[in-house]
Structures are given as structure tokens and as C-alpha cells.
Write a protein that holds these residues in place. Sequence first.
Motif, PDB file in Angstrom:
ATOM      1  N   GLU A   1     -10.731  -2.095   1.290  1.00 40.20           N
ATOM      2  CA  GLU A   1     -10.301  -1.260   1.488  1.00 40.20           C
ATOM      3  C   GLU A   1      -9.654  -0.560   2.059  1.00 40.20           C
ATOM      4  O   GLU A   1      -9.025   0.733   2.645  1.00 40.20           O
ATOM      5  N   THR A   2      -9.567  -1.395   3.472  1.00 40.65           N
ATOM      6  CA  THR A   2      -9.120  -1.153   4.901  1.00 40.65           C
ATOM      7  C   THR A   2      -7.649  -0.945   4.634  1.00 40.65           C
ATOM      8  O   THR A   2      -6.736  -0.061   6.035  1.00 40.65           O
ATOM      9  N   ASP A   3      -7.167  -2.429   4.301  1.00 43.35           N
ATOM     10  CA  ASP A   3      -5.280  -1.798   3.940  1.00 43.35           C
ATOM     11  C   ASP A   3      -5.155  -0.448   3.301  1.00 43.35           C
ATOM     12  O   ASP A   3      -3.938   0.032   3.978  1.00 43.35           O
ATOM     13  N   LEU A   4      -5.817  -0.019   2.690  1.00 37.97           N
ATOM     14  CA  LEU A   4      -5.334   1.619   2.160  1.00 37.97           C
ATOM     15  C   LEU A   4      -5.562   2.854   3.397  1.00 37.97           C
ATOM     16  O   LEU A   4      -4.089   3.293   3.184  1.00 37.97           O
ATOM     17  N   LEU A   5      -5.433   2.031   4.031  1.00 36.28           N
ATOM     18  CA  LEU A   5      -4.851   3.054   6.121  1.00 36.28           C
ATOM     19  C   LEU A   5      -4.116   2.446   6.697  1.00 36.28           C
ATOM     20  O   LEU A   5      -3.856   3.776   7.265  1.00 36.28           O
ATOM     21  N   ASP A   6      -3.280   1.580   6.294  1.00 34.55           N
ATOM     22  CA  ASP A   6      -2.339   1.470   7.180  1.00 34.55           C
ATOM     23  C   ASP A   6      -1.380   2.432   7.218  1.00 34.55           C
ATOM     24  O   ASP A   6      -1.392   2.961   6.441  1.00 34.55           O
ATOM     25  N   PRO A   7      -0.622   3.314   8.450  1.00 35.66           N
ATOM     26  CA  PRO A   7      -0.263   4.764   8.066  1.00 35.66           C
ATOM     27  C   PRO A   7       0.791   4.087   7.391  1.00 35.66           C
ATOM     28  O   PRO A   7       1.422   5.370   7.269  1.00 35.66           O
ATOM     29  N   THR A   8       1.492   3.406   7.297  1.00 30.11           N
ATOM     30  CA  THR A   8       2.407   2.720   5.783  1.00 30.11           C
ATOM     31  C   THR A   8       2.537   3.149   4.736  1.00 30.11           C
ATOM     32  O   THR A   8       4.012   2.952   4.000  1.00 30.11           O
ATOM     33  N   HIS A   9       1.157   3.110   4.474  1.00 31.29           N
ATOM     34  CA  HIS A   9       0.718   2.864   3.374  1.00 31.29           C
ATOM     35  C   HIS A   9       0.999   4.084   2.848  1.00 31.29           C
ATOM     36  O   HIS A   9       0.480   5.644   2.658  1.00 31.29           O
ATOM     37  N   LEU A  10       0.797   4.014   0.638  1.00 32.66           N
ATOM     38  CA  LEU A  10       0.829   5.715   0.520  1.00 32.66           C
ATOM     39  C   LEU A  10      -0.112   6.581   0.622  1.00 32.66           C
ATOM     40  O   LEU A  10      -0.364   7.746   0.650  1.00 32.66           O
ATOM     41  N   VAL A  11      -1.638   6.803   0.052  1.00 30.90           N
ATOM     42  CA  VAL A  11      -2.371   7.220   0.266  1.00 30.90           C
ATOM     43  C   VAL A  11      -2.483   7.394   1.309  1.00 30.90           C
ATOM     44  O   VAL A  11      -3.028   6.494   2.267  1.00 30.90           O
ATOM     45  N   ASP A  12      -2.944   9.579   1.980  1.00 23.90           N
ATOM     46  CA  ASP A  12      -3.311   9.446   2.900  1.00 23.90           C
ATOM     47  C   ASP A  12      -5.097  10.039   3.393  1.00 23.90           C
ATOM     48  O   ASP A  12      -4.996  10.252   4.534  1.00 23.90           O
ATOM     49  N   LYS A  13      -5.972  10.324   2.163  1.00 23.90           N
ATOM     50  CA  LYS A  13      -6.452  10.392   2.138  1.00 23.90           C
ATOM     51  C   LYS A  13      -7.419  10.102   1.480  1.00 23.90           C
ATOM     52  O   LYS A  13      -7.457   9.681   0.497  1.00 23.90           O
ATOM     53  N   VAL A  14      -8.388   9.885   2.493  1.00 25.36           N
ATOM     54  CA  VAL A  14      -9.716   9.031   1.009  1.00 25.36           C
ATOM     55  C   VAL A  14     -10.809   9.986   1.249  1.00 25.36           C
ATOM     56  O   VAL A  14     -11.144  10.761   1.574  1.00 25.36           O
ATOM     57  N   HIS A  15     -12.398   9.501   0.367  1.00 28.66           N
ATOM     58  CA  HIS A  15     -13.198  10.392  -0.045  1.00 28.66           C
ATOM     59  C   HIS A  15     -14.833  10.836   0.238  1.00 28.66           C
ATOM     60  O   HIS A  15     -15.552  11.107   0.688  1.00 28.66           O
ATOM     61  N   ALA A  16     -15.181   9.353   0.765  1.00 27.84           N
ATOM     62  CA  ALA A  16     -15.770   8.699   1.416  1.00 27.84           C
ATOM     63  C   ALA A  16     -15.852   7.307   1.995  1.00 27.84           C
ATOM     64  O   ALA A  16     -14.819   6.946   2.215  1.00 27.84           O
ATOM     65  N   VAL A  17     -16.597   7.136   2.943  1.00 28.88           N
ATOM     66  CA  VAL A  17     -16.916   5.837   4.062  1.00 28.88           C
ATOM     67  C   VAL A  17     -18.348   5.379   3.560  1.00 28.88           C
ATOM     68  O   VAL A  17     -19.668   6.350   4.127  1.00 28.88           O
ATOM     69  N   LEU A  18     -18.032   3.902   3.344  1.00 29.28           N
ATOM     70  CA  LEU A  18     -19.265   3.575   3.226  1.00 29.28           C
ATOM     71  C   LEU A  18     -19.803   2.446   4.453  1.00 29.28           C
ATOM     72  O   LEU A  18     -18.886   2.169   4.933  1.00 29.28           O
TER      73      LEU A  18
END
Length: 337
Positions: free
Chosen positions: A62-79
Motif C-alpha cells: 500500500e505504498t501507492d496509497l501514500l502518493d500525495p495526489t491520491h485520495l486517502v490522507d491518513k493511515v492507522h498503522a505501519v507494519l
Amino acid sequence: MASTASPSPRQRRKAGAITDVAGIAVGHFTDSRRPTGCSVIIARDGAVAGVDVRGAAPGTRETDLLDPTHLVDKVHAVLLAGGSAWGLDAATGVVRWLEEQGVGFDVGVARLPLVPGAVLFDLMVGDASIRPDAAAGYAACEAAATRTPAEGNVGAGAGACVGKIFGMNRAMKAGIGTASVTVGGVTVGALIAVNALGDVVDPETAQVVAGARTRNGKALLDSRRALLRGEAPIPVLAGTNTTIGVVATDATLTKAQATRLAVMAHDGLARSINPVHTMSDGDTLFALGTGRAGQAVGMMTLGTMAAEATAMAVVRAARAATALTLGKLRLPAAADL
């Protein structure tokens, strides 16, 4: 006349921990059947997140999720996990635990926990068929706390070693380490699992702390100098190493700033690991911003803090490690040399 002597590294800084950042908890799971495990960094209220992948052979989720242009701006944990690509399965357990806690992104019909992750390759240490799974990720969450996390041969650092350029028989044990820096009421902390191909170097002294050893195994070689002398490295498979970690801050961040913070944190790896970001490493750093400090500092200062905390955590990962012997494989730790 006043002395101009520089203070010792111990006088200059205190290590701290990533859990000094408000809103962050850390849990480890260490598999007693062999040296492997996983570590989870939890932000129950969500944290703005970014990532920077520098190694040439990463294993990530899920690194693509963290692209600044992508929708979700927060995560809840990192493994962070050992076990190479198999270790990514531990994230399933983290997701399950967070869902049970009612933590996640509201999608209307459920709360979906968002858990990026990265893995390192520790399969050469012990039985490669034993690796972190969903149960391991769940157990790491159960153990999570805001106290200073354990360091060394635990969690994602349980099977980590360094200095493999000239072969595993000349490598040393490393592990996981943590540190933090506070400036102007804002804290940046780091948790780094160090399984690098290269050596760990203390930036304060420029001395190798742990890494490749001489042929007789009794002293540190200094891989950088050996390579520059023309000594030939032992060929290794891509991705059989890797340093992974998280930098977190209580400063207020945008998603783009979180990404930049991860980028600048890699400078800490470059100061404390040599060589780093090689074709055989999957070096990946995540950045989290909880916003709990209620203020921001300039990115110049924040990035400098991130690099400093990262470098400190790398050195602590090496210094906190303890020796490991498995059959013919002997991996001494920094304290042994």
C-alpha cells in the motif's frame, strides 16, 4: 581561557524513542522458533503519511496509497516485518486487530484500517519456512504501548544482520533501534530495522559500529575502504538485505510534507550505513504526522530532525543487538568486538 573541546556524543544527545511522539504506540512480536518477527507502529486516531523507497529491491504494501495526489490522507498503522514477501501477510493481522478496535477509514458500511508496510529479508538466519504471518501481526498489536519499545533482537529486527558484502560468514548481528529529537515543542522519532548489506557507521565519530569483519572474524573490516581498495564483494541476490523504518512527528503536516519528510529521513540512512540503497537492498522509510503538537515547524528543521533521529536509531539498532549462533553461522554483535 574556555575550552574549545567538543562534547562527547553522549553529552550531545539523548536517544529518546519514537513513542515520544504523541499519538504513536509500538508493539513487537518475536518468533521464538527462529529469529524473525514483526513490529507495528500504531496511530489509532490516524496520521498523515508519506513514504520514500530508495532501495532497488523493495517488498512493500500500500505504498501507492501514500502518493500525495491520491485520495486517502491518513493511515492507522505501519507494519515492519521480517520474512521477505511472506512477511507482508502480518499486515492482515494488524488490519483485523484495528477493525476490532473500531479504528479505520469510514467507508459507510464499515471502518477500513489502512496499514502500509515493508519487509526485510532474514530468511538466511534460521529456518526460512518460519516467517511472520497474520497471527504475528495481531500479536504485535496486542503488545503495543506508548512506553519506550524494546531494541535489538526483537520484532522486525530479530533476524536482521549487517555487513554481508563479503559473505554471511563475515557479517554481524544487528536489530531494531529507536530515537527521537525535540526542537521548539515539536518531536520527531524514528524506529528503524537494520538489515543492511553495508556497515553501520556512527556519524558522530565516523567509526564503523558493526559490519563486515576481517577474514579471521576478529575485527571490523570497513567495507567502504575495502571496496575502494578493490576487494571484490561476494555476489548476493537482490533484496536479501534491506533497512526499513518509520519516522513520526507530532507536528502538523500535509501529505506532501509527509512524503518530503520520508525523503529527508533517508539522509540519516546515508550517514549511518555505508554503502546504502544498493541493488541488493529494499530500503524504505515511512513518515507519519499525528498533528498532536498543534503546530508546525519549517520543513528545513523538521527534515533535519528526521535525518538525525533516523541515524541515531540505526546506530542504536546495531549497539543494542546481541550475538547469535545458529549451527555454523555465528553473528557477533557490536559489543563483542
